[in-house]
Design a protein around this motif. Structure first.
Motif, PDB file in Angstrom:
ATOM      1  N   SER A   6       0.818  -1.214   0.000  1.00 21.55           N
ATOM      2  CA  SER A   6       0.000   0.000   0.000  1.00 21.55           C
ATOM      3  C   SER A   6       0.852   1.264   0.000  1.00 21.55           C
ATOM      4  CB  SER A   6      -0.931   0.003   1.208  1.00 21.55           C
ATOM      5  OG  SER A   6      -0.189  -0.084   2.408  1.00 21.55           O
ATOM      6  N   ASP A   7       2.170   1.129   0.020  1.00 16.42           N
ATOM      7  CA  ASP A   7       3.066   2.287  -0.032  1.00 16.42           C
ATOM      8  C   ASP A   7       3.631   2.537  -1.432  1.00 16.42           C
ATOM      9  OD1 ASP A   7       2.875   2.866   2.742  1.00 16.42           O
ATOM     10  OD2 ASP A   7       4.279   1.246   3.180  1.00 16.42           O
ATOM     11  N   LYS A   9       4.518   3.910  -4.970  1.00 15.35           N
ATOM     12  CA  LYS A   9       4.502   5.269  -5.515  1.00 15.35           C
ATOM     13  C   LYS A   9       5.147   5.266  -6.892  1.00 15.35           C
ATOM     14  CE  LYS A   9       5.111   7.502  -0.949  1.00 15.35           C
ATOM     15  NZ  LYS A   9       3.779   8.153  -0.914  1.00 15.35           N
ATOM     16  N   ARG A 155     -13.793   2.819   0.469  1.00 22.09           N
ATOM     17  CA  ARG A 155     -13.376   2.667   1.865  1.00 22.09           C
ATOM     18  C   ARG A 155     -13.803   1.311   2.418  1.00 22.09           C
ATOM     19  NH1 ARG A 155     -15.329   7.061   6.243  1.00 22.09           N
ATOM     20  NH2 ARG A 155     -17.348   6.464   5.334  1.00 22.09           N
ATOM     21  N   ARG A 182      -8.300  10.547   0.919  1.00 22.58           N
ATOM     22  CA  ARG A 182      -7.196  10.950   1.792  1.00 22.58           C
ATOM     23  C   ARG A 182      -7.746  11.537   3.099  1.00 22.58           C
ATOM     24  NH1 ARG A 182      -3.821   7.478  -0.074  1.00 22.58           N
ATOM     25  NH2 ARG A 182      -2.478   8.120  -1.812  1.00 22.58           N
ATOM     26  N   GLU A 185      -8.352   8.757   5.444  1.00 22.13           N
ATOM     27  CA  GLU A 185      -7.108   8.320   6.088  1.00 22.13           C
ATOM     28  C   GLU A 185      -6.753   9.240   7.257  1.00 22.13           C
ATOM     29  OE1 GLU A 185      -3.883   7.769   3.382  1.00 22.13           O
ATOM     30  OE2 GLU A 185      -5.072   6.603   1.960  1.00 22.13           O
ATOM     31  N   ARG A 186      -6.917  10.534   7.037  1.00 16.15           N
ATOM     32  CA  ARG A 186      -6.555  11.481   8.101  1.00 16.15           C
ATOM     33  C   ARG A 186      -7.453  11.344   9.328  1.00 16.15           C
ATOM     34  NH1 ARG A 186      -5.765  14.793   3.543  1.00 16.15           N
ATOM     35  NH2 ARG A 186      -7.859  15.702   3.766  1.00 16.15           N
ATOM     36  N   ARG A 191      -7.618   2.772   6.339  1.00 12.86           N
ATOM     37  CA  ARG A 191      -6.172   2.595   6.339  1.00 12.86           C
ATOM     38  C   ARG A 191      -5.579   3.215   5.080  1.00 12.86           C
ATOM     39  NH1 ARG A 191      -4.798  -1.717   2.834  1.00 12.86           N
ATOM     40  NH2 ARG A 191      -6.578  -3.079   2.343  1.00 12.86           N
ATOM     41  N   HIS A 192      -4.282   3.463   5.114  1.00 14.36           N
ATOM     42  CA  HIS A 192      -3.617   4.050   3.949  1.00 14.36           C
ATOM     43  C   HIS A 192      -3.612   3.057   2.789  1.00 14.36           C
ATOM     44  CE1 HIS A 192      -0.826   6.316   1.484  1.00 14.36           C
ATOM     45  NE2 HIS A 192      -0.114   5.215   1.349  1.00 14.36           N
ATOM     46  N   SER A 194      -2.276   2.905  -1.528  1.00 16.04           N
ATOM     47  CA  SER A 194      -1.648   3.573  -2.665  1.00 16.04           C
ATOM     48  C   SER A 194      -2.724   3.965  -3.673  1.00 16.04           C
ATOM     49  CB  SER A 194      -0.635   2.629  -3.325  1.00 16.04           C
ATOM     50  OG  SER A 194      -0.146   3.178  -4.538  1.00 16.04           O
ATOM     51  N   GLY A 211      -3.229  14.361  -3.708  1.00 17.62           N
ATOM     52  CA  GLY A 211      -2.725  13.291  -2.850  1.00 17.62           C
ATOM     53  C   GLY A 211      -2.474  11.965  -3.520  1.00 17.62           C
ATOM     54  N   ASP A 213      -0.422   9.114  -5.558  1.00 21.38           N
ATOM     55  CA  ASP A 213       0.980   8.702  -5.427  1.00 21.38           C
ATOM     56  C   ASP A 213       1.696   8.609  -6.760  1.00 21.38           C
ATOM     57  OD1 ASP A 213       1.098   8.186  -2.506  1.00 21.38           O
ATOM     58  OD2 ASP A 213      -0.449   6.710  -2.986  1.00 21.38           O
TER      59      ASP A 213
END
Length: 310
Positions: A6-7, A9, A155, A182, A185-186, A191-192, A194, A211, A213
């Protein structure tokens, strides 16, 4: 084996499937493509997507193409499109490509889904079918698939299906959807995940501002997309926008339904990335007038980006 997370980019170009004029798969051009993607700084690649003409391939061909990209990719994640009418075919292709080293798979919704519960239920069943350990990309492309996913539906999928690692965002207009996701997420309600964007890159500059990636699309200058994402990420946003703006006329032209794939393949052939602009039948070839218009667009683009001097 690099697994999709999920990270993720950067830029995951959507690779076309190269064909010879007689419809055979052009394996030499597959190597050229992946070498080019690596050279220009792609952080991943997606194969057998909409641009990859996946429905025109036999199962064995799909597996062979995916394996060739994976073997040549030198460690960057390769995502394989496995969308299918039924879960049996989806499961079979997923197992073979994951065993070959794919990072994950991409799943588009069937156009029969209508309600929010149906959409969420479908992705729960798809994840169960392919295996809960297989990361997947949620493809949100209502203009093609006729399935509308509100941010709240995305979501629910993200929160209820842990193997969902990425959203391929292709809603249009969709900038507010990115902002809303986003925001979830905040506030801690999602959850976060990508978010990489498609639509030929048509809104990439503002999608990054909202926002996203990076990009996950098949525009015929993926090296420009890599440059724009790098410039934006390093704070050089005006330079990113100037470069992006120079390409907008060609991006817009390439986004035409029907002829878009022919335009992309034609330009990539002129760039030396494909030996032929052929599509496997059924296909929508370019007319002479369309070819002349694309050549004109390239000449105008070359005033600002020398890569278009073909």
């Amino acid at each position: 084996m690099t697994r999709l997370t999920s990270d993720a980019k950067g830029v995951f170009p959507i690779a076309p499937t190269p064909f010879h004029d007689d419809g055979r798969i052009d394996t030499a051009s597959i190597d050229k493509l992946i070498d080019f993607y690596l050279a220009c700084g792609s952080t991943g690649v997606t194969v057998l997507g909409q641009l990859g003409e996946a429905p025109k391939l036999e199962h064995t061909e799909s597996v062979a193409i995916a394996k060739q990209f994976i073997a040549r990719a030198a460690g960057i994640p390769v995502v394989v499109g496995v969308s299918a009418p039924g879960f049996a075919a989806m499961r079979a292709l997923t197992r073979e490509v994951m065993d070959a080293g794919a990072a994950g798979v991409m799943i588009a919704p069937p156009n029969t889904l209508r309600t929010d519960d149906q959409i969420v239920g479908y992705y729960k069943q798809a994840a169960e079918a392919i295996g809960a350990d297989v990361p997947f990309v949620l493809q949100d492309y209502p203009l093609t698939f006729s399935v509308q996913m509100a941010p709240s539906v995305v979501r629910r999928i993200v929160m209820e299906v842990p193997s969902c690692a990425m959203l391929k965002h292709e809603d249009w207009p969709g900038l507010e959807k990115i902002s809303t996701l986003r925001g979830y997420e905040r506030d801690g309600s999602m959850r976060h995940i990508s978010i990489l964007c498609g639509n030929g890159g048509l809104f990439l500059d503002y999608e990054m501002e909202r926002g996203a990636d990076g990009a996950n699309t098949g525009y015929c200058f993926p090296d420009m997309l890599c440059d724009v994402v790098r410039l934006h990420s390093s704070g050089r946003k005006d330079e990113a926008k100037d470069l992006f703006d120079a390409h907008l006329p060609l991006i817009r032209y390439e986004q035409q339904p029907g002829v878009g794939l022919a335009v992309r393949k034609y330009v990539m052939m002129k760039r030396g990335l494909l030996a032929s602009a052929a599509q496997r039948k059924p296909a929508a070839p370019m007319s002479t007038t369309t070819q002349q218009e694309v050549d004109q667009l390239l000449r105008r683009l070359a005033r600002h980006d020398k890569r278009a001097q073909l």
